[in-house]
Design a protein around this motif. Structure first.
Motif, mmCIF file in Angstrom:
data_model
loop_
_atom_site.group_PDB
_atom_site.id
_atom_site.type_symbol
_atom_site.label_atom_id
_atom_site.label_comp_id
_atom_site.label_asym_id
_atom_site.label_seq_id
_atom_site.Cartn_x
_atom_site.Cartn_y
_atom_site.Cartn_z
ATOM 1 N N ILE A 64 0.828 -1.203 0.000
ATOM 2 C CA ILE A 64 0.000 0.000 0.000
ATOM 3 C C ILE A 64 0.864 1.256 0.000
ATOM 4 C CG2 ILE A 64 -0.342 0.495 2.471
ATOM 5 C CD1 ILE A 64 -3.054 0.284 -0.241
ATOM 6 N N VAL A 65 2.037 1.208 0.610
ATOM 7 C CA VAL A 65 2.960 2.344 0.567
ATOM 8 C C VAL A 65 3.409 2.591 -0.871
ATOM 9 C CG1 VAL A 65 5.285 3.111 1.190
ATOM 10 C CG2 VAL A 65 3.784 2.179 2.941
ATOM 11 N N VAL A 66 3.783 1.523 -1.572
ATOM 12 C CA VAL A 66 4.209 1.654 -2.965
ATOM 13 C C VAL A 66 3.089 2.236 -3.822
ATOM 14 C CG1 VAL A 66 4.876 0.351 -5.037
ATOM 15 C CG2 VAL A 66 5.927 -0.189 -2.829
ATOM 16 N N THR A 67 1.879 1.721 -3.650
ATOM 17 C CA THR A 67 0.758 2.163 -4.483
ATOM 18 C C THR A 67 0.347 3.601 -4.196
ATOM 19 O OG1 THR A 67 -0.090 -0.102 -4.570
ATOM 20 C CG2 THR A 67 -1.602 1.657 -5.179
ATOM 21 N N LEU A 68 0.120 3.924 -2.925
ATOM 22 C CA LEU A 68 -0.392 5.252 -2.588
ATOM 23 C C LEU A 68 0.609 6.355 -2.906
ATOM 24 C CD1 LEU A 68 -2.418 4.842 0.716
ATOM 25 C CD2 LEU A 68 -3.216 4.974 -1.628
ATOM 26 N N MET A 69 1.881 6.091 -2.675
ATOM 27 C CA MET A 69 2.881 7.101 -3.015
ATOM 28 C C MET A 69 2.956 7.294 -4.534
ATOM 29 S SD MET A 69 4.135 8.510 -0.317
ATOM 30 C CE MET A 69 2.440 8.444 0.259
ATOM 31 N N GLY A 70 2.790 6.214 -5.274
ATOM 32 C CA GLY A 70 2.755 6.320 -6.732
ATOM 33 C C GLY A 70 1.549 7.107 -7.207
ATOM 34 N N VAL A 71 0.384 6.871 -6.605
ATOM 35 C CA VAL A 71 -0.835 7.607 -6.964
ATOM 36 C C VAL A 71 -0.685 9.089 -6.613
ATOM 37 C CG1 VAL A 71 -3.286 7.890 -6.422
ATOM 38 C CG2 VAL A 71 -2.349 5.604 -6.784
ATOM 39 N N THR A 72 -0.072 9.368 -5.453
ATOM 40 C CA THR A 72 0.155 10.760 -5.050
ATOM 41 C C THR A 72 1.049 11.479 -6.048
ATOM 42 O OG1 THR A 72 -0.069 10.160 -2.716
ATOM 43 C CG2 THR A 72 1.013 12.250 -3.205
ATOM 44 N N ALA A 73 2.092 10.801 -6.507
ATOM 45 C CA ALA A 73 2.975 11.402 -7.502
ATOM 46 C C ALA A 73 2.226 11.688 -8.801
ATOM 47 C CB ALA A 73 4.169 10.476 -7.766
ATOM 48 N N LEU A 74 1.369 10.753 -9.223
ATOM 49 C CA LEU A 74 0.598 10.947 -10.450
ATOM 50 C C LEU A 74 -0.414 12.080 -10.313
ATOM 51 C CD1 LEU A 74 -0.094 7.280 -11.630
ATOM 52 C CD2 LEU A 74 1.321 8.990 -12.772
ATOM 53 N N ALA A 75 -0.894 12.327 -9.086
ATOM 54 C CA ALA A 75 -1.892 13.372 -8.864
ATOM 55 C C ALA A 75 -1.350 14.759 -9.190
ATOM 56 C CB ALA A 75 -2.387 13.336 -7.421
ATOM 57 N N SER A 76 -0.024 14.891 -9.303
ATOM 58 C CA SER A 76 0.557 16.187 -9.661
ATOM 59 C C SER A 76 0.422 16.477 -11.150
ATOM 60 C CB SER A 76 2.037 16.228 -9.261
ATOM 61 O OG SER A 76 2.772 15.240 -9.970
#
Length: 740
Positions: free
Chosen positions: A210-222
Motif C-alpha cells: 500500500i505504501v508503494v501504491t499510494l505514493m505512486g498515486v500521489t505522484a501521479l496526482a501532480s
C-alpha cells in the motif's frame, strides 16, 4: 502456470535478501516521488463530450473570469439581528473589501448590490470568483479568505462556506481507518493461524504494497486529475487483497509444514498450488477494475486504474516478497501461541485441519449444505432477494451539501440557503448565451426561461462582449429529479427559448455538470457490465474448463451486488443509518453502483476461485463430485472465512470517516463481500454444485483438445514433484457422507 509460479517462488526464496532489498528500495523511491511531487486530489467531476463541459471550455476561452473556482460565503444572523443592521452592514462591507484585495480573486459579489439577501433579512450570499481552477487555487488564498471573514464574525454574523473551492474543502485522508482495519485483521489472522509470526506476515506484505501504491498515486496526482475517492478505494483494495492473497498462500504453506515437509520445499509448492488460484483471482479483480475505463469517464477510469494498480502490487508481492519473507521466518510460522486458559488449543486446531479435516466446522457446514441442498438454495436466494428489494427505489446523485454531516460548513451553508432562500439557490443553473448582439436580446430569453416549470428566479449574470450568462434558480434542490427535468427542458426547448434573437444558449454550471455525470454513468452501466462479465466469463471458463463455473459465479454475483445495493439504499437513502452511523439521508452517489459492480464482481470471483479450485482439486483426484464438494468446501471454509472477515473489517473501518462518499463506499463493499462470501460462495455455490453432481464438470471433447489446461489446482506440479497430496492427512477414503 503452477510450474512457473513454483520456479518464481523458489528463486525468490533462494534470493530472499535481494528480493526484500528490491521491494524496500521501490517503496523508498515511491515515497520520495510522492513527497517531492506535491500531488493533490481533486473532487470536481467533469466528463468530456457533455454540454456542461462545453460550457466550461467556452468560458475558459472567452470569459476566463467566470471559469475559475468559486466560493460562496453564506452569512446568517440570529434572534432579532438583521444582515442590514448598521453594525453588521459595516463589518460585512469591511469583509468584502479585504476579499477583493486577495491575490487571485477576480470578482467579489456584494450581496447588498446583487440583492442576494433573504426576504427575512437574516441571510445573505457573497460570491468570490478566482482566476484559477478549483484544484489550482493555492492554500494561501483560502487562508486569506478565512482571515477576511473575521470582521463579520466578530460582529456576531455566522459565516459558512460552499462552492467548488473553499477553506477546508480538501478531504484530509485519515490513517485511523487503516490502523483499525489492520488491528482487526491481525486479530483474525492470530485466531486463524494461532501463531504470531504467521499472523504478522500478511500485514507486513500489505503495508509495503500500500505504501508503494499510494505514493505512486500521489505522484501521479501532480500531473493527472485524481479524485480523493480513488486513493481511498486503492487503499481499501490494496490492504484487503494484500492480506488475503498472502493468507491463502501462507495457509497452504503452514499445512505443508505440519506434514513434516521442509521449509525449502513447502514455500514454492504453496505458491505453485494456492498461488495459481491467487493469480486467477487477482487477474479477475484487475480486469473488473480496468473495465471501468469502458464507461469513458475520466475520473472513473483513473479510479479503476489506481485500484487495479493496488491489486497488481498486492499480487506481485504475494508471489515474490512473501516467499522471501517465509524464507526468513522458517519454522516460526508454525510456532504456536501458548494460551494460559486453553494450553495447546491453537496447535490442536491447526493439526485437526490437516490430520482430521472432516471434524472441522467448515466440513460439518459443507455436509449440512450438501444434505439439505435444495432447501438451502431456496432460503439463500430468498434472503438475498429480500435484502435487495430496497434497490428498486434507488435514486442517484452526486455529493452535495445536504449529504454532509451537520458539523461540516458546507452542510450548514446548504441549510441556511435552503431555509432562507429556497433549496434551488443551492444549485442554480448557469445559462450561457452566445452571439448576443445587444443587451435587449436577453429580455425574451429571460422571459422564456421564467415561464418554464420549476423556475424560482432568473437572475442576471456577467458578460464579456457577445458572451453573456444568466442564472436560473430552480424551485427544487440540486439532486431533486425536478431540477434534472428543468435542465433537460431548457436543452430540449433551446430553439423556442432562443427565438429570433440569433443567439445560442447552453446550460452548464456545477448542478448541470452533476446531472450530466449521473446520466453518463447510468448509460455506461450496461456496457460496463457486458464487457467485464464477458471477459471474466472467458477467464473463469479457461481456468476451470467448464462453462458452469462462470455462469454460476455471475448469477451469484448478481445476487450479492443486488443485496448490497438494497442495503445501501436502506441505510443511506431511506435514513436507517442516520442515528446509528450519523448518516444524513440523501441520494445514492451516482458513481457508486458502477464501482460496486466492478469491485464486488472482482472480489466475488476471488472467493469463487478459492472455493471451487479446492473442490475441483479433490474431484480431479477422487472423481466423486459430491464428496469433492464436501471436502473442497470444508478445506477452504476456514481460510475463506478469515479472508472475508478481514476484507469486511477493513472496508467497514472506513465508515468512521466523516465524508459521506467514503462512508458509502466502505459500507457497500463491506456488505457485498460479507454476503457474497458467506451466503453465496460458502452456501449457495456448494448447494448448486451438489445438485448438479458430475454434470457440473462436463465439457465437450473439442474443448480439451483446443483449450490448454492452466492446472489451477497444481495437480501436474504435485505429480512432477512426487507429492501425493497437499498433506498427509488428505485421506483417499471419502469423508463421512450426508444422505444423498
Amino acid at each position: 502456470m503452477s510450474t512457473s509460479l513454483y520456479r518464481l517462488a523458489k528463486w525468490s526464496f533462494t534470493h530472499r535478501r535481494l528480493v526484500l532489498a528490491l521491494w524496500l528500495l521501490l517503496a523508498v523511491v515511491m515515497i520520495v516521488l510522492g513527497t517531492v511531487s506535491g500531488g493533490k486530489t481533486n473532487d470536481n467531476f467533469t466528463i468530456p463530450g457533455t454540454e456542461s463541459e462545453d460550457v466550461a471550455t467556452l468560458l475558459t476561452a472567452r470569459m476566463p473570469a467566470a471559469a475559475g473556482g468559486q466560493t460562496q460565503i453564506v452569512l446568517a444572523t440570529h434572534g432579532n439581528a438583521k444582515i442590514t443592521d448598521a453594525d453588521n452592514h459595516t463589518s460585512i462591507e469591511a469583509m468584502l473589501t479585504q476579499l477583493k484585495a486577495i491575490p487571485g480573486v477576480v470578482t467579489v459579489g456584494d450581496p447588498f448590490q446583487t440583492k442576494t439577501i433573504s426576504p427575512s433579512g437574516q441571510a445573505a450570499i457573497a460570491t468570490v470568483q478566482y482566476k484559477q481552477a478549483p484544484a489550482d487555487v493555492p492554500t494561501s488564498t483560502l487562508d486569506a479568505v478565512t482571515n477576511a471573514v473575521k470582521s463579520a464574525q466578530n460582529s456576531g454574523v455566522q459565516v459558512e462556506y460552499s462552492g467548488s473551492v473553499y477553506p477546508g474543502w480538501l478531504i484530509s485522508i485519515s490513517e485511523v481507518p487503516e490502523i483499525i482495519g489492520m488491528i482487526i485483521a491481525f486479530v483474525i489472522l492470530l485466531v486463524t493461524f494461532g501463531a504470531f509470526v504467521a499472523a504478522g506476515l500478511p500485514i507486513l506484505n500489505a503495508i509495503i504494497g500500500i505504501v508503494v501504491t499510494l505514493m505512486g498515486v500521489t505522484a501521479l496526482a501532480s500531473v493527472v486529475t485524481i479524485a480523493s475517492a480513488s486513493t481511498t478505494v486503492a487503499m481499501m483494495l490494496g490492504l484487503s487483497c494484500g492480506i488475503d492473497y498472502a493468507l491463502f498462500i501462507l495457509f497452504r504453506h503452514r499445512n505443508n509444514l505440519m506434514t513434516d515437509m521442509s521449509v525449502e520445499d513447502s514455500v514454492p509448492l504453496a505458491v505453485g498450488t494456492a498461488g495459481s488460484s491467487v493469480v486467477f483471482a487477482g487477474i479477475t479483480v484487475i480486469v473488473a477494475l480496468c473495465g471501468l475505463a469502458v464507461a469513458g469517464i475520466p475520473f472513473l477510469t483513473v479510479m479503476g486504474l489506481a485500484a487495479a494498480a493496488a491489486v497488481l502490487v498486492a499480487l506481485l508481492i504475494s508471489l515474490t516478497l512473501l516467499p522471501a519473507l517465509l524464507g526468513f521466518a522458517g519454522w516460526k510460522v508454525a510456532k504456536f501461541l501458548q494460551s494460559p486458559l486453553r494450553p495447546g488449543r491453537p496447535e490442536a486446531v491447526a493439526r485437526q485441519a490437516v490430520d482430521r479435516p472432516e471434524r472441522t466446522a467448515g466440513a460439518i457446514w459443507a455436509r449440512f449444505v450438501v444434505r439439505w441442498r435444495i432447501p438451502v438454495l431456496i432460503l439463500g436466494v430468498a434472503l438475498l432477494a429480500v435484502i435487495a428489494s430496497p434497490a428498486l427505489d434507488m435514486n442517484l446523485g452526486l455529493p452535495s451539501g445536504s449529504s454532509k454531516p451537520t458539523s461540516d460548513t458546507q452542510r450548514r451553508a446548504y441549510d441556511i440557503i435552503a431555509d432562507n432562500f429556497g433549496p434551488g439557490y443551492n444549485g442554480p443553473l448557469l445559462v450561457v448565451v452566445d452571439n448576443v448582439g445587444n443587451p435587449d436580446d436577453l429580455t425574451p430569453i429571460t422571459q422564456a426561461l421564467n415561464k418554464l416549470p420549476d423556475v424560482a428566479a432568473v437572475l442576471p449574470g456577467t458578460g464579456s462582449g457577445t458572451l453573456q450568462t444568466i442564472q436560473v434558480v430552480p424551485q427544487s434542490g440540486p439532486n431533486d429529479p425536478k431540477t434534472a427535468d428543468l435542465v433537460h427542458s431548457i436543452r430540449d426547448n433551446r430553439a423556442t427559448i432562443e427565438g429570433s434573437t440569433g443567439t445560442r444558449i447552453l446550460v452548464g454550471g456545477s448542478t448541470a455538470s452533476n446531472i450530466d455525470v449521473s446520466g453518463k454513468l447510468s448509460s455506461a452501466l450496461p456496457v460496463f457490465l457486458v464487457v467485464v462479465v464477458g471477459l471474466a466469463f472467458i477467464l473463469l471458463t479457461f481456468a476451470f474448463r467448464t462453462i458452469w463455473v462462470p455462469i454460476k459465479s455471475i448469477i451469484g454475483f448478481l445476487l450479492s451486488v443486488g443485496a448490497a445495493f438494497g442495503a445501501e439504499v436502506a441505510l443511506f437513502q431511506w435514513g436507517w443509518g442516520e442515528h446509528i452511523f450519523g448518516i444524513a439521508p440523501s441520494e445514492i452517489i451516482s458513481f457508486l453502483p458502477i464501482i460496486m459492480l466492478g469491485i464486488i464482481f472482482g472480489l466475488s470471483s476471488d472467493y469463487e476461485v478459492f472455493v471451487v479450485s479446492r473442490i475441483k482439486e479433490d474431484f480431479t483426484k477422487n472423481g466423486d463430485a459430491r464428496t469433492a464438494v464436501e471436502r473442497g468446501t470444508g478445506y477452504s471454509a476456514r481460510v475463506v472465512t478469515a479472508a472475508a472477515l478481514i476484507m469486511f473489517s477493513i472496508f467497514v473501518a472506513f465508515m468512521i470517516n466523516k465524508d459521506p462518499t467514503i462512508k458509502a463506499i466502505g459500507f457497500g463493499f463491506a456488505v457485498g463481500v460479507l454476503l457474497d462470501a458467506f451466503v453465496v460462495r460458502l452456501t449457495l455455490v456448494p448447494a448448486v454444485m451438489a445438485i448438479a453432481d458430475r454434470q457440473f464438470w462436463y465439457h465437450p471433447q473439442w474443448f480439451s483438445k483446443y483449450v490448454p489446461d492452466p492446472d489451477i489446482e497444481g495437480e501436474r506440479l504435485e505429480q512432477s514433484l512426487g507429492v501425493a497430496g497437499e498433506a498427509a492427512g488428505e485421506q483417499e477414503e471419502p469423508l463421512p457422507r450426508a444422505t444423498r
